[in-house]
Write an enzyme that holds these catalytic residues in place. Structure first.
Site, short mmCIF file in Angstrom:
data_model
loop_
_atom_site.label_atom_id
_atom_site.label_comp_id
_atom_site.label_asym_id
_atom_site.label_seq_id
_atom_site.Cartn_x
_atom_site.Cartn_y
_atom_site.Cartn_z
N ASN A 103 79.47 32.29 28.47
CA ASN A 103 79.25 33.62 27.89
C ASN A 103 80.48 34.51 28.02
O ASN A 103 80.72 35.37 27.18
CB ASN A 103 78.04 34.29 28.54
CG ASN A 103 76.74 33.71 28.01
OD1 ASN A 103 76.75 32.94 27.05
ND2 ASN A 103 75.62 34.07 28.61
N GLU A 117 74.73 25.83 33.58
CA GLU A 117 75.68 26.39 34.55
C GLU A 117 74.90 26.67 35.84
O GLU A 117 73.94 27.43 35.81
CB GLU A 117 76.30 27.68 34.01
CG GLU A 117 77.30 27.44 32.89
CD GLU A 117 77.80 28.72 32.23
OE1 GLU A 117 78.95 28.73 31.77
OE2 GLU A 117 77.04 29.70 32.15
N HIS A 135 71.56 28.49 34.70
CA HIS A 135 71.73 29.11 33.38
C HIS A 135 71.66 28.05 32.28
O HIS A 135 72.60 27.28 32.08
CB HIS A 135 73.06 29.86 33.33
CG HIS A 135 73.26 30.60 32.06
ND1 HIS A 135 74.40 30.52 31.30
CD2 HIS A 135 72.43 31.44 31.38
CE1 HIS A 135 74.28 31.28 30.23
NE2 HIS A 135 73.09 31.84 30.26
#
Ligand SMILES: NC(=O)c1ccc[n+]([C@@H]2O[C@H](COP(=O)([O-])OP(=O)(O)OC[C@H]3O[C@@H](n4cnc5c(N)ncnc54)[C@H](O)[C@@H]3O)[C@@H](O)[C@H]2O)c1
Length: 594
Positions: free
Chosen positions: A192, A154, A142
């Site tokens: 997030n 990530e 990510h």
């Protein structure tokens, strides 16, 4: 020996994909860049060349390096071009069925040993992986937006991802100059999960006309030092992508109402207002894909109108703490005559000393001349009686954060001050209307929420109650402008803009730590390197003070009754244990050991 990655595939060249292609190609890796159609491929190519051209124009990339970078990219339509790459990362829209179909295809086309990675922000990597015959070689990588700039990646392992694949991808991230945090497969991962509740809340504030888009964004940038405000960030992420991420997080993350996309978002997506990529979202851009904001019908017309607002020349500041001291300095430096009122001569002497020390620091640092320092000090008179406020034009109250004390003070000011004076409170958590109703002139009462340290922080929240007059608000705006501060106007709700958006995020970080999903260090890293925050949540909590943070979070919870705002039990326990942060030497971290 870590696996050698000589060629990788990137599928989907939109906001993220084009940036990911750039990251690999910049680091000497050949990339097969795939889109769904010729038109989409051209847009993807334009995304990449636009970004590399900007880097050249800013002197961050040599022309020859840009040409070499572009020569490493093979643009193709269709997945068949990926048959011989070592790794594929997809960045297609955030829909599970689309990603599952894509992975089934990739499984068929790619070499058996190739690693298949998803850049999903919120979907289950595990669910994506089972669409292939090689779930142990499927992983989440990510990246953060913009991928060439943000340092964080990530790495998301599922319960079946092989340890070797995780190690190979970690080594690859290091080769790309990225910092990785490796975590398990949970909705929103670290960043997030902490970011999107905040973003959605900011959209809700905007939808409710609580403050303007410019003011919400300015508040978070100037009050918290964030690289961009939440609405500008939504435009950068893409409103369609943000909608899907919120929707998935709501369904996967325990149906937290704070992740239920605000209705306005759906309407904007339906209307084609997707943010930067479509040229219009919360703001309007020069053209689709451009980062340049252009004025539109909602852009405020010029500086704040001060017409009709009474001129302010003399200001009273009540209080003797950190905020009062800073506020006296700010007004005196800006040329106002200041009357400082404390509860006694001894306190006045202390405040005077503190103001002098701070002004002297300015002189030592070359920011203030000795003449200006002396002039500023000469403008302040020191008093221990409120009667000296009879002829001031504005009073700024900065006494202890207790409603009964503030109400009694405002009742006295009501008796002493001349008519037409603006009465301001610096409260950060009490309802301004309660203070206003202690007077017979609530239309003249406003909140002026300065940030600490007042001489340094560029933001002031101007809190308008339901009784505050337009004229009073205009005067408050004009005063902030004259002080060289950005005044943002907001309604009288718990936490105003900054604290209402900041503290639930900090509280969520504590809950994430409590759930043992990640460590304080990795969570701090994720927010700093993935989102460009100046401090991670645990660093900030230790600076602000855990007791202060808990009190603010409690206020927010009590006023809004939002279950997700309930203070994290770990925060309560640390406060009970006396671990209040830097001020006691220990909070989330031990500050006594250096
Ligand atoms: N936008 C962000 O800030 C951000 C940050 C990190 C991760 N992500 C994730 O990255 C992924 C992509 O998001 P985005 O914002 O770049 O979306 P986007 O809408 O900007 O781009 C998606 C691209 O995929 C292409 N595409 C669609 N179907 C395809 C297919 N079958 N084959 C090949 N290409 C196809 C589209 O043409 C488009 O160019 C999502 O999973 C998102 O959650 C986004």
């Amino acid at each position: 020996m870590a696996r050698e990655f000589t060629s990788v595939g990137v599928v989907g060249l939109g906001t993220m994909g084009a940036g990911i292609v750039e990251v690999f190609a910049r680091n000497g890796i050949d990339v097969v860049a795939v889109e769904i159609s010729d038109g989409a491929l051209e847009r993807g190519r334009a995304n990449l060349t636009g970004s590399t051209d900007r880097a050249v124009a800013r002197g961050k990339l040599a022309e020859a390096d840009r040409d070499a970078l572009l020569s490493r990219v093979d643009f193709q339509v269709g997945l068949d071009a990926l048959h011989s790459v070592d790794l594929v990362i997809e960045a297609v829209p955030e829909h599970l069925d689309l990603k599952q179909r894509l992975f089934a295809e990739l499984d068929r086309i790619c070499r058996p040993e190739a690693i298949l990675a998803t850049n999903t922000s919120s979907l289950s990597v595990t669910e994506i992986s089972v669409a292939t015959g090689r779930p142990n070689q499927v992983i989440g990588i990510h990246f953060f937006n913009p991928a060439p700039v943000m340092k964080l990646v990530e790495v998301v392992r599922t319960v079946v991802t092989s340890a070797e694949v995780v190690a190979d991808v970690e080594a690859l991230c290091a080769r790309l100059g990225k910092v990785d945090v490796t975590i398990n497969d949970r909705a929103g991962f670290i960043a997030n999960a902490l970011l999107f509740g905040y973003l959605n809340h900011a959209v809700a504030m905007h939808e409710a006309h609580y403050a303007t888009r410019e003011d919400i964004d300015a508040a978070m940038k100037l009050g918290c030092g964030l690289p961009m405000g939440p609405l500008a960030l939504m435009d950068l992420i893409g409103l369609d992508t943000a909608y899907e991420i919120l929707d998935t997080m709501y369904r996967r993350g325990g149906r937290d109402r704070r992740h239920a996309p605000v209705p306005l978002l759906k309407q904007m997506v339906t209307a084609g207002l997707l943010g930067r990529k479509s040229g219009r979202g919360f703001y309007t851009y020069e053209r689709p894909g451009s980062p340049k904001v252009v004025p539109d019908e909602r852009t405020p017309a010029g500086p704040a109108p001060a017409d009709g607002a009474p001129a302010i020349a003399k200001v009273g500041v009540v209080g003797s703490g950190t905020m009062a001291t800073g506020i006296i300095e700010v007004f005196a430096k800006a040329g106002y005559e200041v009357v400082s009122v404390t509860r006694g001569a001894e306190k006045s002497a202390k405040v005077c000393e503190a103001v002098k020390t701070s002004l002297n620091k300015g002189v030592v640092r070359g920011k203030l001349s000795e003449h200006d320092r002396d002039a500023a000090l000469g403008r302040v008179t020191w008093s221990a009686t409120l009667d000296h406020l009879a002829d001031v034009d504005l009073v700024v109250e900065a006494v202890i954060e207790e409603l009964s004390v503030k109400k009694a003070l405002f009742a006295s000011l009501d008796e002493i001050c001349k008519p037409g004076v603006v009465l301001a409170t610096t409260t950060s958590s009490l309802p301004v209307i309660d203070v206003a109703m202690a007077t017979h002139r609530p239309a003249d009462v406003v909140g002026l929420h300065f940030f600490n340290p007042a001489p340094v922080m560029p933001l002031v929240e101007i809190v308008r109650t339901i009784r505050t007059s337009e004229e009073t608000t205009a005067t408050a705006r004009a005063v902030c402008a004259a002080l060289g501060k950005t005044g943002v106007v907001c309604a009288d709700r718990s936490g105003f803009v900054v604290n209402a958006l900041l503290f639930p995020y900090l509280n969520d970080a504590v809950k994430m730590l409590e759930a043992s999903y990640s460590t304080a260090d990795d969570i701090d890293h994720a927010m700093k390197l993935g989102c460009g925050y100046p401090m991670g949540p645990f660093e900030l909590l230790d600076v602000v003070g855990l007791d202060v943070s808990l009190a603010i979070q409690r206020e927010l919870y009590l006023e809004l009754r939002e279950p997700g705002f309930a203070p994290a039990p770990l925060l309560e326990h640390l406060v009970t244990a006396g671990y209040l942060g830097r001020k006691t030497g220990r909070g989330f971290r031990d500050h006594t050991r250096r």
